[in-house]
Design an enzyme around this catalytic site. Sequence first.
Site, PDB file in Angstrom:
ATOM      1  N   ASN A 205     -19.428   4.194  -1.670  1.00  0.00           N
ATOM      2  CA  ASN A 205     -19.267   4.874  -0.378  1.00  0.00           C
ATOM      3  C   ASN A 205     -18.220   4.157   0.465  1.00  0.00           C
ATOM      4  OD1 ASN A 205     -20.646   2.740   1.229  1.00  0.00           O
ATOM      5  ND2 ASN A 205     -22.356   3.332  -0.093  1.00  0.00           N
ATOM      6  N   LYS A 284     -14.432   3.271 -21.696  1.00  0.00           N
ATOM      7  CA  LYS A 284     -13.986   4.299 -20.753  1.00  0.00           C
ATOM      8  C   LYS A 284     -14.259   5.671 -21.354  1.00  0.00           C
ATOM      9  CE  LYS A 284      -9.822   6.151 -18.647  1.00  0.00           C
ATOM     10  NZ  LYS A 284      -8.377   6.165 -18.690  1.00  0.00           N
ATOM     11  N   PRO A 303     -33.463   0.919  -6.104  1.00  0.00           N
ATOM     12  CA  PRO A 303     -34.548   0.326  -5.302  1.00  0.00           C
ATOM     13  C   PRO A 303     -34.166   0.339  -3.820  1.00  0.00           C
ATOM     14  CG  PRO A 303     -33.287  -1.383  -6.443  1.00  0.00           C
ATOM     15  CD  PRO A 303     -32.801  -0.063  -6.972  1.00  0.00           C
ATOM     16  N   PHE A 322     -30.601  -0.325   9.405  1.00  0.00           N
ATOM     17  CA  PHE A 322     -29.672   0.599  10.040  1.00  0.00           C
ATOM     18  C   PHE A 322     -29.985   2.009   9.565  1.00  0.00           C
ATOM     19  CE2 PHE A 322     -26.125  -1.390  12.378  1.00  0.00           C
ATOM     20  CZ  PHE A 322     -26.563  -2.698  12.309  1.00  0.00           C
ATOM     21  N   LYS A 340     -39.767   2.440   6.531  1.00  0.00           N
ATOM     22  CA  LYS A 340     -39.204   1.226   5.916  1.00  0.00           C
ATOM     23  C   LYS A 340     -40.034  -0.012   6.244  1.00  0.00           C
ATOM     24  CE  LYS A 340     -35.078   3.166   4.727  1.00  0.00           C
ATOM     25  NZ  LYS A 340     -34.284   3.037   3.522  1.00  0.00           N
TER      26      LYS A 340
END
Length: 398
Positions: A205, A284, A303, A322, A340
């Site tokens: 990301n 690859k 996890p 966050f 959480k």
Amino acid sequence: MRILLGVTGCIAAYKSCEVLRELQRAGAEVQVVMTASAAEFVGPQTFAALTGQPVGTALFGDAVDPIPHIRLAESCDALLIAPCTANVLAKLACGIADDLLTSTALACTAPVVVAPAMNVHMYENAATQGNIAVLKRRGIHVLDPDSGYLACGDVGPGKLPAPHDIAAAVLAVLDGGARPLAGRKVVITSGPTVEPIDAVRFVSNHSSGKMGAALAAASLTAGAQVTVVSGPVSTAYPQEARVVVVGTAEEMLRAAVGEADDADAIICAAAVADYRPAEAREGKLKKGADDAALEAVRMVRNPDILRTLAEQRRRGQVIVGFAAETSDLADAAQRKLASKGADMIVANEVGGGRGFGADESRALIATSGGIEEMSLMPKAELAERIVDRICALLPETS
Ligand code: CTP
């Protein structure tokens, strides 16, 4: 207590005499270094008379001391630059050392406190704000200017704070008063995780690690020992932080669990990939021959590092997560606080240019005490607020 006072070229330079007096009243031995522009406002003789010491004005020409910047840097317990102009702020941020003061600052390993003073537009200029953020990230104590009627006739932030407040800030840095995390360990997860598909491809990301770096700097400034467990990023973490570089979420989990035992606070700022390819192929995969495999990469759940750390938490440990969201920040923060098992969730907007990679963030902080909304602010400032809230949640040390 030896304080080196740097004075730069600003109309507020005359107030440095009063700052110097305040420091002396508190028992400090003060020596002064001035830039050439500062000497346009106040004569070096004034500071020499007040300190009873020669005033440093030049890098060269001292027959007794051929390398004055190193001696000055090594002989002080703190360097205070008050007032600090936009120009000197910029030089400090870039590491430019083209006169005695900036060379001394670059060589100084003691705490550095900077009190900016300038015109409101110069202060609010993105260049100045960026430089301040850079300095804060490096653990330099940058004081907020006062707001009011400025010498140029403008009104707004840019005034040198009261001499007493400047002296108090320097003394607080020196005596540990501003180091509420002294003796504490903070572990921060940061950056993205990278989940391989094959030898060359991966799922990841846009996380830049900037928030993690800001949190590391704010924790260090507060006196903590800091370990950052980070995915690969190009952002530089503060030099005093220990950085453990990992790739996948599973590696991040192992490293974070290994660091968590003796941590007082854990801040999970990493953007962990929620899913990873079920198997990472060794070679690859080739277009054509491996189309079927590439078109059907099977993903499995990673996890949850934050939840695992919260489940394994030591008594008194503060755990912060966050929530990167595109909408409904408050709802998501409250939901994640419960699901959480964290003590605090910082929810911030992502998407539309906000969040990942940006230098500023609009966030809210959720704890069991409720929700606190923050305005859009530099990540360095948000990090300071988060660290303040962590300090308030930590149990007293015995
Ligand atoms: N987190 C984590 N491990 C994961 C996923 C998330 O430690 N596998 C942490 C992040 O570091 C962050 C918090 O959990 O502190 C929330 O992350 P976020 O991606 O916003 O939430 P998710 O748990 O992924 O939930 P959702 O996908 O529903 O938004």
